[in-house]
Design a protein around this motif. Structure first.
Motif, PDB file in Angstrom:
ATOM      1  N   THR A 296      22.604  54.252  86.767  1.00 42.66           N
ATOM      2  CA  THR A 296      23.047  55.206  87.778  1.00 42.66           C
ATOM      3  C   THR A 296      24.404  54.772  88.333  1.00 42.66           C
ATOM      4  O   THR A 296      24.667  53.582  88.503  1.00 42.66           O
ATOM      5  CB  THR A 296      22.026  55.314  88.911  1.00 42.66           C
ATOM      6  OG1 THR A 296      21.863  54.031  89.525  1.00 42.66           O
ATOM      7  CG2 THR A 296      20.685  55.790  88.377  1.00 42.66           C
ATOM      8  N   ALA A 297      25.249  55.753  88.604  1.00 43.06           N
ATOM      9  CA  ALA A 297      26.590  55.498  89.151  1.00 43.06           C
ATOM     10  C   ALA A 297      26.960  56.662  90.046  1.00 43.06           C
ATOM     11  O   ALA A 297      26.463  57.786  89.880  1.00 43.06           O
ATOM     12  CB  ALA A 297      27.608  55.328  88.024  1.00 43.06           C
ATOM     13  N   PRO A 298      27.820  56.444  91.052  1.00 44.01           N
ATOM     14  CA  PRO A 298      28.243  57.545  91.929  1.00 44.01           C
ATOM     15  C   PRO A 298      28.953  58.634  91.136  1.00 44.01           C
ATOM     16  O   PRO A 298      29.725  58.368  90.208  1.00 44.01           O
ATOM     17  CB  PRO A 298      29.192  56.860  92.923  1.00 44.01           C
ATOM     18  CG  PRO A 298      28.848  55.410  92.866  1.00 44.01           C
ATOM     19  CD  PRO A 298      28.400  55.147  91.463  1.00 44.01           C
ATOM     20  N   LEU A 299      28.672  59.880  91.485  1.00 45.56           N
ATOM     21  CA  LEU A 299      29.290  61.019  90.821  1.00 45.56           C
ATOM     22  C   LEU A 299      30.636  61.326  91.450  1.00 45.56           C
ATOM     23  O   LEU A 299      30.821  61.235  92.668  1.00 45.56           O
ATOM     24  CB  LEU A 299      28.372  62.240  90.906  1.00 45.56           C
ATOM     25  CG  LEU A 299      27.021  62.126  90.190  1.00 45.56           C
ATOM     26  CD1 LEU A 299      26.180  63.369  90.454  1.00 45.56           C
ATOM     27  CD2 LEU A 299      27.220  61.931  88.699  1.00 45.56           C
ATOM     28  N   GLN A 300      31.588  61.702  90.615  1.00 46.81           N
ATOM     29  CA  GLN A 300      32.893  62.095  91.102  1.00 46.81           C
ATOM     30  C   GLN A 300      32.854  63.520  91.643  1.00 46.81           C
ATOM     31  O   GLN A 300      32.122  64.379  91.145  1.00 46.81           O
ATOM     32  CB  GLN A 300      33.931  62.001  89.963  1.00 46.81           C
ATOM     33  CG  GLN A 300      34.101  60.596  89.407  1.00 46.81           C
ATOM     34  CD  GLN A 300      34.673  59.638  90.430  1.00 46.81           C
ATOM     35  OE1 GLN A 300      35.416  60.059  91.325  1.00 46.81           O
ATOM     36  NE2 GLN A 300      34.341  58.364  90.306  1.00 46.81           N
ATOM     37  N   SER A 301      33.660  63.783  92.660  1.00 43.53           N
ATOM     38  CA  SER A 301      33.709  65.111  93.257  1.00 43.53           C
ATOM     39  C   SER A 301      34.325  66.101  92.272  1.00 43.53           C
ATOM     40  O   SER A 301      35.354  65.831  91.642  1.00 43.53           O
ATOM     41  CB  SER A 301      34.518  65.079  94.556  1.00 43.53           C
ATOM     42  OG  SER A 301      34.612  66.368  95.101  1.00 43.53           O
ATOM     43  N   THR A 302      33.691  67.269  92.126  1.00 43.95           N
ATOM     44  CA  THR A 302      34.182  68.292  91.201  1.00 43.95           C
ATOM     45  C   THR A 302      34.935  69.419  91.899  1.00 43.95           C
ATOM     46  O   THR A 302      35.456  70.310  91.242  1.00 43.95           O
ATOM     47  CB  THR A 302      33.010  68.899  90.422  1.00 43.95           C
ATOM     48  OG1 THR A 302      32.053  69.438  91.358  1.00 43.95           O
ATOM     49  CG2 THR A 302      32.324  67.840  89.565  1.00 43.95           C
ATOM     50  N   THR A 303      34.974  69.404  93.226  1.00 47.67           N
ATOM     51  CA  THR A 303      35.686  70.450  93.973  1.00 47.67           C
ATOM     52  C   THR A 303      36.871  69.818  94.683  1.00 47.67           C
ATOM     53  O   THR A 303      36.773  68.697  95.200  1.00 47.67           O
ATOM     54  CB  THR A 303      34.754  71.112  95.011  1.00 47.67           C
ATOM     55  OG1 THR A 303      34.249  70.111  95.890  1.00 47.67           O
ATOM     56  CG2 THR A 303      33.595  71.796  94.293  1.00 47.67           C
ATOM     57  N   PRO A 304      38.021  70.487  94.724  1.00 45.28           N
ATOM     58  CA  PRO A 304      39.189  69.912  95.396  1.00 45.28           C
ATOM     59  C   PRO A 304      38.979  69.839  96.904  1.00 45.28           C
ATOM     60  O   PRO A 304      38.246  70.632  97.506  1.00 45.28           O
ATOM     61  CB  PRO A 304      40.306  70.887  95.039  1.00 45.28           C
ATOM     62  CG  PRO A 304      39.602  72.171  94.746  1.00 45.28           C
ATOM     63  CD  PRO A 304      38.286  71.813  94.131  1.00 45.28           C
TER      64      PRO A 304
END
Length: 312
Positions: A296-304
């Motif tokens: 598991t790893a932190p997810l990157q933001s997909t919205t600006p």
């Protein structure tokens, strides 16, 4: 008229009538107590004999019912003990938790609590063998976290004990069954003739998915040495001149333990793995273990992000 002679208006009761009412209440309470009372029974020899007989009959019936249930359970649910037949070894995997028939290992590089639990679980296994255990599994624990802190997790595989079991091994590639993977065939072919004898081969396969390229390494070898593997202790000759006795003792259970190290694991994906041991007299259902790895790893933001000037 004097005040003592004045009789005030209102309810009043004549003493004679009150005494008669109290007597009727006492008679009613006495009759009711007779109907509801339960006086103690008389203790006689006949009554004692009956009680003892009832208790004996109850114990006999209870014993018969319990014995009948035990016979049914042993006859239909418990397999018979056959000491003259060989018991098959099985395959177990650490660490992880069972979910159904699958061992699931979920961890995060940034979660020290999860890493500590995995480290203690694996260290507890190898430390039971003294100094030889950590030495044998040294390649799996170069980062002192069994590879889980560096993205190269290691799984310990162990054959369960089956005393006096003699494994019948595949001593050449041509005798491998059709179910054996091609990579095992290529591995056995590349070995010399003397290195193929008396080996219980091990294979671990990752379920194929798009964009998945997981590498697998075996520590220290890709097999279990089957020579006297399921005995309590072995005595071997020691050719070293430093040992005056000329022999040394070995715990064969240490050779029933190997490590499987995975690398190139993508984060936040379920990696399904099936591991099997290959010997002619070990059924596949006993020598198969399934596990699921998930880093598991932190997810990157997909919205600006919204800038302040957008609100102007």
């Amino acid at each position: 008229m004097p005040n003592e002679a004045i009789v005030y208006s209102g309810p009043y009761e004549v003493g004679r009538l009150r005494r008669r009412r109290d007597r009727r209440v006492e008679e009613y309470l006495f009759r009711r107590s007779i109907r509801t009372s339960n006086p103690p029974l008389e203790v006689t020899m006949c009554r004692i004999t009956k009680l003892v007989a009832y208790f004996i009959v109850f114990c006999v019936l209870l014993a018969a019912f319990t014995g009948g249930m035990a016979v049914l359970v042993m006859a239909f649910n418990i397999p018979p003990d056959r000491p003259g037949f060989s018991k098959f070894p099985g395959l177990c995997i650490q660490p992880g938790k069972y979910v159904g028939d699958q061992k699931q290992i979920v961890w995060s590089i940034h979660n020290e609590k999860e890493l500590g639990a995995i480290r203690r679980q694996l260290s507890r296994i190898v430390e039971g063998y003294g100094l030889e255990g950590p030495k044998r599994m040294l390649a799996c624990n170069l980062d002192d976290s069994w590879g889980y802190a560096t993205g190269k997790p290691c799984v310990l595989m162990k054959l369960t004990q089956a005393l006096d079991f003699e494994a019948i091994t595949y001593n050449d590639a041509m005798t491998l069954p059709e179910d054996a993977p091609d990579e095992l065939y290529d591995y056995v072919v590349d070995l010399g003739m003397e290195a193929r004898v008396n080996r219980i081969w091990v294979t671990c396969q990752v379920k194929k998915e798009d964009g998945l390229d997981v590498k697998i390494d075996y520590v220290p070898d890709r097999y279990f040495d089957a020579e006297a593997l399921f005995t309590k202790g072995n005595v071997f000759l020691n050719d070293s001149s430093e040992d005056e006795g000329g022999t040394y003792f070995e715990d064969p259970s240490l050779r029933r333990l190997i490590g499987v190290q995975f690398s190139n694991i993508p984060p936040n994906r379920d990696i399904v793995v099936r591991c099997q041991v290959w010997a002619k007299n070990i059924p596949l259902y006993m020598g198969t273990a399934r596990l699921m790895l998930r880093l598991t790893a932190p997810l990157q933001s997909t919205t600006p992000l919204l800038l302040d000037e957008w609100y102007d």
